[in-house]
Design a protein around this motif. Structure first.
Motif, mmCIF file in Angstrom:
data_model
loop_
_atom_site.group_PDB
_atom_site.id
_atom_site.type_symbol
_atom_site.label_atom_id
_atom_site.label_comp_id
_atom_site.label_asym_id
_atom_site.label_seq_id
_atom_site.Cartn_x
_atom_site.Cartn_y
_atom_site.Cartn_z
ATOM 1 N N TYR A 41 -1.216 -4.367 -2.604
ATOM 2 C CA TYR A 41 -1.045 -4.705 -3.727
ATOM 3 C C TYR A 41 -1.330 -5.996 -4.324
ATOM 4 C CZ TYR A 41 1.897 -0.572 -4.752
ATOM 5 O OH TYR A 41 2.264 0.694 -5.066
ATOM 6 N N ILE B 44 7.745 -5.877 -2.840
ATOM 7 C CA ILE B 44 6.158 -6.270 -2.570
ATOM 8 C C ILE B 44 6.072 -7.755 -2.992
ATOM 9 C CG2 ILE B 44 3.896 -6.123 -3.211
ATOM 10 C CD1 ILE B 44 4.539 -3.732 -1.361
ATOM 11 N N SER C 178 0.626 -2.259 2.869
ATOM 12 C CA SER C 178 0.899 -2.052 1.604
ATOM 13 C C SER C 178 0.971 -3.225 0.725
ATOM 14 C CB SER C 178 2.143 -1.238 1.543
ATOM 15 O OG SER C 178 2.403 0.151 2.086
ATOM 16 N N VAL C 179 1.749 -4.437 1.466
ATOM 17 C CA VAL C 179 1.714 -5.618 0.633
ATOM 18 C C VAL C 179 0.487 -6.185 0.474
ATOM 19 C CG1 VAL C 179 2.670 -7.954 0.763
ATOM 20 C CG2 VAL C 179 4.054 -6.135 1.925
#
Length: 228
Positions: A39, A9, A35-36
């Motif tokens: 976060y 990430i 997802s990156v």
């Protein structure tokens, strides 16, 4: 559902800042862009980037036989052209730049301490007051701040009375001496040059000022990691 590797990430976020690509165009070698981005937003909301910046800066300073908390800061601003017509922007009349302004305070090594982003037509003296507030919230040990002629006037007394910081204005005498780097003031200009090595920062592609500030912090975090 398997959780993505946090190291991957971070690598994806660093890749985005370095190359300037869009979130959706992250290579397939990284976790899914959703997802990156998740976060990234989560860490930004928890002030994780501020915490990492402080810890890494202190670690590098300690390795250089310096105190972990700097006592002298250097302030300056940089006008940046807009790269997204949906973001807020203004026109810097002096530099003829349409976009935003980055206002930063760095230590004597050029490592970022605090940053705010405003529209380009906001005067440095007004933005400096807001930047001092951010600096105070970070509980910085700064006592003296070096600045150029744009920070003269009532700002010096107001900042001293409100925040306890001493602003020292350093003026260039290039008309009499010719061009010479101004003592310690050139350090902050080098920091802007470091930032421009990351394509995400060459123009302002962020929709919000908060996101623009986070990108600056990530750029400096990436730089500090290389110095450990």
């Amino acid at each position: 559902m398997k959780k993505p590797c946090l190291r991957m990430i971070w690598n994806a976020i660093f890749y985005l800042v370095k190359t300037g690509c869009q979130w959706r165009m992250l290579p397939k070698e990284f976790p899914k862009w959703e997802s990156v981005y998740y976060y990234y937003r989560k860490w930004a909301s928890l002030d994780i980037f501020d915490l990492l910046l402080e810890k890494l800066r202190g670690h590098v300073r300690f390795e250089r036989n310096q105190t972990m908390e700097p006592s002298v800061g250097i302030i300056d601003s940089q006008s940046v052209k807009w790269g997204n017509n949906q973001s807020l922007n203004g026109v810097d009349g002096n530099k003829k730049v349409k976009g935003i302004k980055r206002h930063i305070v760095v230590d004597k090594n050029g490592f970022l301490i605090a940053v705010i982003v405003t529209i380009a037509n906001m005067h440095d003296s007004k933005a400096a007051y807001l930047l001092m507030r951010v600096l105070k919230e970070l509980c910085s040990g700064i006592k003296v701040i070096l600045a150029d002629g744009g920070y003269r006037g009532e700002l010096i007394e107001n900042v001293k009375a409100k925040f306890g910081y001493m602003i020292q204005v350093v003026i260039s005498a290039y008309k009499e001496q010719g061009f010479r780097p101004i003592h310690k003031r050139w350090i902050v200009e080098r920091t802007f040059t470091w930032m421009e090595n990351d394509r995400r920062l060459c123009r302002n592609y962020e929709l919000t000022f908060d996101s623009a500030e986070e990108m600056v912090k990530i750029s400096v975090i990436k730089l500090l990691l290389k110095k450990i």
